[in-house]
Write an enzyme that holds these catalytic residues in place. Structure first.
Site, PDB file in Angstrom:
ATOM      1  N   GLU A 191       0.842  -1.213   0.000  1.00 48.95           N
ATOM      2  CA  GLU A 191       0.000   0.000   0.000  1.00 48.95           C
ATOM      3  C   GLU A 191       0.873   1.258   0.000  1.00 48.95           C
ATOM      4  O   GLU A 191       0.521   2.266  -0.610  1.00 48.95           O
ATOM      5  CB  GLU A 191      -0.942   0.009   1.212  1.00 48.95           C
ATOM      6  N   GLU A 243     -16.094   8.825  -1.158  1.00 53.20           N
ATOM      7  CA  GLU A 243     -15.810   8.119  -2.412  1.00 53.20           C
ATOM      8  C   GLU A 243     -16.876   8.302  -3.494  1.00 53.20           C
ATOM      9  O   GLU A 243     -17.427   7.343  -4.022  1.00 53.20           O
ATOM     10  CB  GLU A 243     -15.555   6.627  -2.136  1.00 53.20           C
ATOM     11  N   ASN A 251      -7.891   2.825  -5.194  1.00 51.96           N
ATOM     12  CA  ASN A 251      -8.162   1.435  -5.577  1.00 51.96           C
ATOM     13  C   ASN A 251      -7.195   0.896  -6.618  1.00 51.96           C
ATOM     14  O   ASN A 251      -7.377  -0.220  -7.108  1.00 51.96           O
ATOM     15  CB  ASN A 251      -9.592   1.292  -6.118  1.00 51.96           C
ATOM     16  N   HIS A 258      -8.677  -7.556  -5.339  1.00 51.25           N
ATOM     17  CA  HIS A 258      -9.875  -8.099  -4.669  1.00 51.25           C
ATOM     18  C   HIS A 258     -10.372  -9.357  -5.375  1.00 51.25           C
ATOM     19  O   HIS A 258     -10.788 -10.325  -4.720  1.00 51.25           O
ATOM     20  CB  HIS A 258     -11.018  -7.060  -4.684  1.00 51.25           C
ATOM     21  N   HIS A 271      -3.909  -9.313   2.024  1.00 51.02           N
ATOM     22  CA  HIS A 271      -4.505  -8.297   1.154  1.00 51.02           C
ATOM     23  C   HIS A 271      -3.427  -7.550   0.331  1.00 51.02           C
ATOM     24  O   HIS A 271      -3.540  -7.395  -0.887  1.00 51.02           O
ATOM     25  CB  HIS A 271      -5.306  -7.324   2.013  1.00 51.02           C
TER      26      HIS A 271
HETATM   27  P1  NAD Z   1      -4.823  -7.876  10.838  1.00 54.06           P
HETATM   28  O1  NAD Z   1      -5.508  -6.848  11.613  1.00 54.06           O
HETATM   29  O2  NAD Z   1      -5.436  -9.227  10.737  1.00 54.06           O
HETATM   30  O3  NAD Z   1      -3.328  -7.997  11.399  1.00 54.06           O
HETATM   31  C1  NAD Z   1      -2.445  -8.923  10.806  1.00 54.06           C
HETATM   32  C2  NAD Z   1      -1.807  -9.841  11.867  1.00 54.06           C
HETATM   33  O4  NAD Z   1      -0.830  -9.090  12.579  1.00 54.06           O
HETATM   34  C3  NAD Z   1      -2.780 -10.345  12.906  1.00 54.06           C
HETATM   35  O5  NAD Z   1      -2.470 -11.676  13.220  1.00 54.06           O
HETATM   36  C4  NAD Z   1      -2.520  -9.447  14.116  1.00 54.06           C
HETATM   37  O6  NAD Z   1      -2.856 -10.050  15.341  1.00 54.06           O
HETATM   38  C5  NAD Z   1      -1.043  -9.234  13.989  1.00 54.06           C
HETATM   39  N1  NAD Z   1      -0.498  -8.028  14.589  1.00 54.06           N
HETATM   40  C6  NAD Z   1      -1.049  -6.790  14.662  1.00 54.06           C
HETATM   41  N2  NAD Z   1      -0.179  -5.923  15.147  1.00 54.06           N
HETATM   42  C7  NAD Z   1       0.949  -6.618  15.422  1.00 54.06           C
HETATM   43  C8  NAD Z   1       2.226  -6.253  15.942  1.00 54.06           C
HETATM   44  N3  NAD Z   1       2.531  -4.991  16.200  1.00 54.06           N
HETATM   45  N4  NAD Z   1       3.150  -7.218  16.104  1.00 54.06           N
HETATM   46  C9  NAD Z   1       2.868  -8.505  15.777  1.00 54.06           C
HETATM   47  N5  NAD Z   1       1.700  -8.911  15.249  1.00 54.06           N
HETATM   48  C10 NAD Z   1       0.752  -7.956  15.084  1.00 54.06           C
HETATM   49  O7  NAD Z   1      -4.564  -7.414   9.318  1.00 54.06           O
HETATM   50  P2  NAD Z   1      -4.252  -5.987   8.664  1.00 54.06           P
HETATM   51  O8  NAD Z   1      -3.521  -6.317   7.418  1.00 54.06           O
HETATM   52  O9  NAD Z   1      -3.665  -5.038   9.608  1.00 54.06           O
HETATM   53  O10 NAD Z   1      -5.719  -5.442   8.295  1.00 54.06           O
HETATM   54  C11 NAD Z   1      -6.552  -6.129   7.387  1.00 54.06           C
HETATM   55  C12 NAD Z   1      -7.962  -5.618   7.513  1.00 54.06           C
HETATM   56  O11 NAD Z   1      -7.976  -4.220   7.243  1.00 54.06           O
HETATM   57  C13 NAD Z   1      -8.958  -6.256   6.581  1.00 54.06           C
HETATM   58  O12 NAD Z   1     -10.113  -6.618   7.300  1.00 54.06           O
HETATM   59  C14 NAD Z   1      -9.290  -5.138   5.591  1.00 54.06           C
HETATM   60  O13 NAD Z   1     -10.614  -5.247   5.101  1.00 54.06           O
HETATM   61  C15 NAD Z   1      -9.102  -3.933   6.429  1.00 54.06           C
HETATM   62  N6  NAD Z   1      -8.810  -2.695   5.683  1.00 54.06           N
HETATM   63  C16 NAD Z   1      -9.558  -1.601   5.948  1.00 54.06           C
HETATM   64  C17 NAD Z   1      -9.301  -0.415   5.293  1.00 54.06           C
HETATM   65  C18 NAD Z   1     -10.094   0.807   5.648  1.00 54.06           C
HETATM   66  O14 NAD Z   1      -9.957   1.836   4.951  1.00 54.06           O
HETATM   67  N7  NAD Z   1     -10.859   0.776   6.696  1.00 54.06           N
HETATM   68  C19 NAD Z   1      -8.277  -0.333   4.345  1.00 54.06           C
HETATM   69  C20 NAD Z   1      -7.529  -1.477   4.086  1.00 54.06           C
HETATM   70  C21 NAD Z   1      -7.801  -2.649   4.765  1.00 54.06           C
HETATM   71  N1  GLY Z   2      -8.723   1.698   1.443  1.00 59.82           N
HETATM   72  C1  GLY Z   2      -9.301   2.577   0.472  1.00 59.82           C
HETATM   73  C2  GLY Z   2     -10.023   3.732   1.069  1.00 59.82           C
HETATM   74  O1  GLY Z   2      -9.892   4.000   2.241  1.00 59.82           O
HETATM   75  O2  GLY Z   2     -10.712   4.408   0.365  1.00 59.82           O
END
Ligand code: NAD
Ligand code: GLY
Length: 373
Positions: A191, A243, A251, A258, A271
């Site tokens: 990202e 958006e 995106n 996706h 992701h």
């Molecule tokens: P996640 O929250 O599952 O974290 C990934 C892993 O890292 C997990 O096992 C977690 O327990 C672990 N972890 C977290 N912090 C840690 C640390 N400091 N040290 C060790 N381990 C740690 O995954 P992610 O990639 O952070 O987030 C994915 C989610 O974010 C998806 O649900 C996606 O849909 C969402 N997302 C939302 C937006 C938005 O704009 N709201 C944008 C992109 C993604």
């Molecule tokens: N992750 C894309 C957005 O926040 O729009």
């Protein structure tokens, strides 16, 4: 003597929904003090998961206590399954039993899963309570904690039930990233690279020059990368919070990404890894459309490879896509951003550091570029 790293502030300017993002070493231990400047102490709900709690829970709980908060800590399961209405309901129960009222903050300590879920609960409990993000993954620090998209999943699809609900405060502590699995760090980096490609050629060049420091990981380099990414995302969100148009440039890489995640049952890719493949494929589509120079697509792909990210479909999937499942994949691309009249919508780069949304990408161009490497 250890040098104390400075804190960087990035502001998201959205009128009465404006908020600061602070990025700096040691911020998790000061969460209570920062929160106390926004609300007068009292009840709070800290949402985290067992892994993150064991690493950083005590530090944050102590700082909340010292600042006069009586926080209830809620542990949700680690993993995407925590983003469900059932888990949200458990959090409402805990909040109510813990005496949280409309002024009580909900605090997310964790990655994007915890942030999206806690944000959804904050947006809906008592019609909305103050929300703070303490993101602990690189993906959460540069993407999910910024911009106000909060959601839980529906059995039929990801992020189907949600809202735009901005936090009051984001504290991103790069020290927390030192405990991340290398795979998670790299996934978040996809990202970061995306931001350079779509919005800031200078930042992209900085990433090319400093990639090893980020992968090390060096907190100073990470703090710079997080701050630059948050500035770019903040600017895009300020232009188009919900958006309706411009925000869709975020995106880039995600339409194919996706589809790839869905096609592989959300089991094979993080992701960010799927987005890396998506950016490489979509950059080739942009070249084929004649809107992006080929040498820049090669440059982007080279940086993704150096970051240890995938840039092509794996062999098994290539076989599936050539052996009759191509339409299934194209249908997923359409579902992502609604195709009209056999044409598809993609956010594509038009030069390094600039992207635009194209609503008329022909199917032939997708077909002839999907499996190129
Ligand atoms: P996640 O929250 O599952 O974290 C990934 C892993 O890292 C997990 O096992 C977690 O327990 C672990 N972890 C977290 N912090 C840690 C640390 N400091 N040290 C060790 N381990 C740690 O995954 P992610 O990639 O952070 O987030 C994915 C989610 O974010 C998806 O649900 C996606 O849909 C969402 N997302 C939302 C937006 C938005 O704009 N709201 C944008 C992109 C993604
Ligand atoms: N992750 C894309 C957005 O926040 O729009």
């Amino acid at each position: 003597m250890e040098m104390k790293q400075r804190t960087i502030a990035v502001f998201v300017n959205l009128a009465e929904r404006s908020y600061p993002i602070y990025i700096g070493s040691g911020l998790l231990a000061t969460a209570g003090r920062h929160l106390a400047s926004l609300s007068p102490g009292g009840r709070a709900l800290l949402v985290t998961n067992p892994k993150v709690r064991s690493l950083y829970g005590e530090k944050v709980e102590k700082s909340l206590r010292e600042a006069g908060f009586q926080a209830v800590t809620a542990e949700v399961p680690d993993g995407e399954e925590a983003k469900s209405l059932a888990v949200a309901e458990k959090l409402y129960d805990l909040a109510y039993a813990g005496g949280l009222d409309r002024q009580s903050p909900v605090i997310a300590l964790g990655g994007g899963v915890v942030g999206d879920l806690a944000g959804f609960v904050a947006a809906t409990y008592m019609r909305g309570v103050p929300f703070t993000q303490l993101p602990t993954t690189l993906l959460a620090q540069v993407d999910s904690s910024v911009g106000g998209k909060v959601a839980v999943n529906h059995p039929r699809g990801k992020n189907i039930i949600g809202a735009f609900y901005q936090p009051k405060l984001v504290l991103a502590d790069p020290d927390a990233l030192s405990t991340l699995e290398p795979r998670e760090l790299k996934a978040g980096l996809a990202e970061v690279i995306k931001y350079g490609a779509i919005a800031d050629a200078g930042f992209f060049a900085w990433l090319e020059a400093n990639l090893e420091k980020i992968l090390a990981p060096e907190p100073e380099a990470l703090a710079h990368a997080v701050a630059a990414s948050c500035r770019i995302k903040a600017q895009v969100v300020e232009e188009d919070e919900t958006e309706q148009g411009r925000r869709a440039i975020l995106n880039f890489g995600h339409t194919v990404g996706h589809a790839l995640e869905a096609f592989t049952g959300y089991a094979a890719y993080r992701h960010g890894e799927a987005v890396a493949v998506g950016m490489a494929v979509e950059a080739r589509i942009a070249v084929a459309m004649g809107v992006f120079p080929k040498e820049e697509a090669v440059r982007l792909e080279a940086l993704l490879r150096r970051a240890g990210l995938p840039v092509a479909f794996p062999a098994a999937l290539r076989r599936d896509l050539t052996a009759g499942r191509r339409d299934e994949f194209l249908a997923l691309l359409q579902r992502d951003k609604k195709a009209r009249g056999g044409k598809y919508t993609f956010a594509l780069p038009v030069k390094m550091g600039r992207a635009e949304v194209f609503r008329d990408v022909p199917e032939e161009i997708i077909n002839s570029n999907l499996l190129l490497r």
